[in-house]
Design an enzyme around this catalytic site. Structure first.
Site, PDB file in Angstrom:
ATOM      1  N   GLY A 176       1.065  -8.059   6.899  1.00  0.00           N
ATOM      2  CA  GLY A 176      -0.297  -8.444   7.227  1.00  0.00           C
ATOM      3  C   GLY A 176      -0.449  -9.897   7.638  1.00  0.00           C
TER       4      GLY A 176
ATOM      5  CB  CYS B  81      -2.545 -19.501  -7.982  1.00  0.00           C
ATOM      6  SG  CYS B  81      -1.784 -20.529  -9.242  1.00  0.00           S
TER       7      CYS B  81
ATOM      8  CB  THR C 134      16.747  -7.242  15.251  1.00  0.00           C
ATOM      9  OG1 THR C 134      17.562  -8.000  16.145  1.00  0.00           O
ATOM     10  CG2 THR C 134      17.355  -5.877  15.032  1.00  0.00           C
TER      11      THR C 134
ATOM     12  N   GLY D 299       2.657  -2.366   5.269  1.00  0.00           N
ATOM     13  CA  GLY D 299       3.354  -1.248   4.650  1.00  0.00           C
ATOM     14  C   GLY D 299       3.221  -1.170   3.145  1.00  0.00           C
ATOM     15  CG  HIS D 300       3.428  -4.723   0.501  1.00  0.00           C
ATOM     16  ND1 HIS D 300       2.945  -5.346  -0.624  1.00  0.00           N
ATOM     17  CD2 HIS D 300       3.073  -5.500   1.542  1.00  0.00           C
ATOM     18  CE1 HIS D 300       2.316  -6.459  -0.275  1.00  0.00           C
ATOM     19  NE2 HIS D 300       2.382  -6.568   1.040  1.00  0.00           N
TER      20      HIS D 300
ATOM     21  CD  GLN E  15      -6.128  -4.871  -0.370  1.00  0.00           C
ATOM     22  OE1 GLN E  15      -6.217  -3.849  -1.059  1.00  0.00           O
ATOM     23  NE2 GLN E  15      -5.154  -5.758  -0.550  1.00  0.00           N
TER      24      GLN E  15
END
Length: 412
Positions: free
Chosen positions: A73, A339, A246, A209-210, A188
């Site tokens: 992102g 933070c 790549t 992706g995560h 999100q």
């Protein structure tokens, strides 16, 4: 300290990989081949990447040629905002204004502020109401005031901290009337609420992706076919010459698998999560009556709030202290705030919504996902009274320390 398996309430940060994504990635990791190579192994890898691109495009409502693979992102937001800004100002140097909401993710905020500091951009901040929804009347007024001076607008699809879904379609319509491109960070929102790049009218859209059950380290930027971007990095001319480097075949396959699953089950999973979210909200309010829900209430599940998000402020309680005590009790959550250099600071999102610094320091974000169960919610609710009591004591000590430090004229 809990000796049981901890329960996880930080899916907005990273959600566990889905079974199909893990299988796809494992299979590709056992193979070899650079997708840019011309031999058999390279052609096979290239075919996997292109098939993954098509599957991802179908899941997000786009044409496969509009999918640009990135590392996630943050890179997608950088490429979209810098690329749009440079392309637009190249044709019209007076086009330097960027309309940006005050609650964007730092991947957007910091990029916009970098352009202001180094490239002469002028930021027009769009405020939000107390629920975290942008003020469309202000957005419309800023667009109408001098549309020829606007390079682009950027508005997240849904807020990563408090879960409020934004009126992206309305903002895009206002901007489109003047030919102004709009970018949206949908990291999100994708697979949590309906997202269609084709129907949105957006110039660019970022996904990762995560956040959806895929691996860390891959994302995508959707770029409408008539949109011109200036590349941020250069090299071999991969990805329409917009993102050289790549391609990660294994990650692309896993990302596509997660996206396909998420899109296919979106309706039923969103409802399941919304029911659990409402149970969590009710449980937190019963356990700690002075806890305040941040963002939009959505009891009818109308899509006003992300189905997996429950964000609270706990008056008189330090959010970091509550996080650490919950962690010791086997519940993993998040403060949802920035933070910097190891120094906790109140959330810019909550401050933009009208909270004072003291209230913003008491934030706690509970986000649920595909592995969350009703038993997990019960574990959180059961642990919360003890965690809150202990964190509130720490909060009283911290406030006393801040007051004493303020009396000396030193800063913290």
């Amino acid at each position: 300290m809990s000796t049981t398996q901890p329960v996880y309430f930080d899916h907005a940060a990273t959600t566990p990989m889905s079974a199909s994504a893990l299988a796809a990635m494992t299979q590709e990791l056992s193979r070899t081949g650079n997708p840019s190579s011309l031999h058999g192994a390279g052609r096979r890898a290239h075919r996997v990447v292109e098939e993954s691109r098509e599957r991802l495009a179908a899941a997000v409502g786009a044409h496969s040629s509009e999918v640009i693979f990135t590392s996630g992102g943050t890179e997608s937001d950088n490429l979209a905002i810098k690329g749009l800004y440079w392309a637009r100002t190249a044709g019209a140097p007076g086009r330097r204004r960027i309309l940006c909401s005050t609650i964007e993710h730092h991947a957007v905020l910091d990029t916009v502020e970098w352009l202001a500091a180094h490239e002469g951009a002028e930021i027009t901040w769009i405020d939000v109401d107390p629920t975290g929804r942008i003020r469309l009347d202000q957005f419309a007024a800023e667009v109408a005031r001098d549309p020829s001076s606007i390079a682009l607008a950027t508005l997240m699809w849904a807020n990563n901290e408090v879960g409020t879904v934004q009126p992206v379609a309305e903002a895009v319509a206002l901007a489109a009337a003047h030919g102004i491109p709009v970018h949206s960070d949908a990291v999100q929102a994708f697979t949590a609420v309906p997202v269609s790049f084709r129907d949105s009218g957006l110039a660019t859209l970022a996904i990762s992706g995560h956040k959806i059950g895929g691996p860390v380290g891959i994302g995508a930027l959707l770029v409408r076919r008539d949109i011109v971007l200036t590349a941020v990095q250069h090299g071999g001319g991969h990805e329409r010459a917009l993102r050289s480097g790549t391609l990660n075949t294994a990650a692309a396959a896993a990302f596509a698998a997660a996206a396909e699953d998420g899109a296919a089950t979106l309706g039923q999973e969103a409802e399941r999560l919304a029911v659990l979210r409402d149970r969590l909200i009710a449980g937190v309010r019963a356990a700690v009556p002075d806890a305040l829900l941040s963002g939009v209430e959505d009891p009818s599940h109308a899509g006003l709030r992300l189905p997996g998000n429950a964000h609270f402020t706990f008056p008189g309680c330090e959010g970091d202290s509550l996080l650490f005590v919950l962690d010791m009790l086997g519940v993993q959550s998040s403060t949802g705030s920035a933070c910097t250099a190891g120094v906790p600071r109140p959330s810019h999102v909550l401050l933009a919504m009208g909270h004072d610094e003291e209230a913003a320091r008491g934030a706690q974000r509970f986000t649920i996902g595909h592995t969350t169960t009703a038993a997990d919610v019960e574990t959180l609710v059961a642990a919360l009274p003890e965690a809150h009591a202990r964190a509130k004591q720490a909060g009283m000590a911290a406030r006393k320390s801040r007051i004493q430090t303020a009396g000396t004229g030193l800063s913290v």
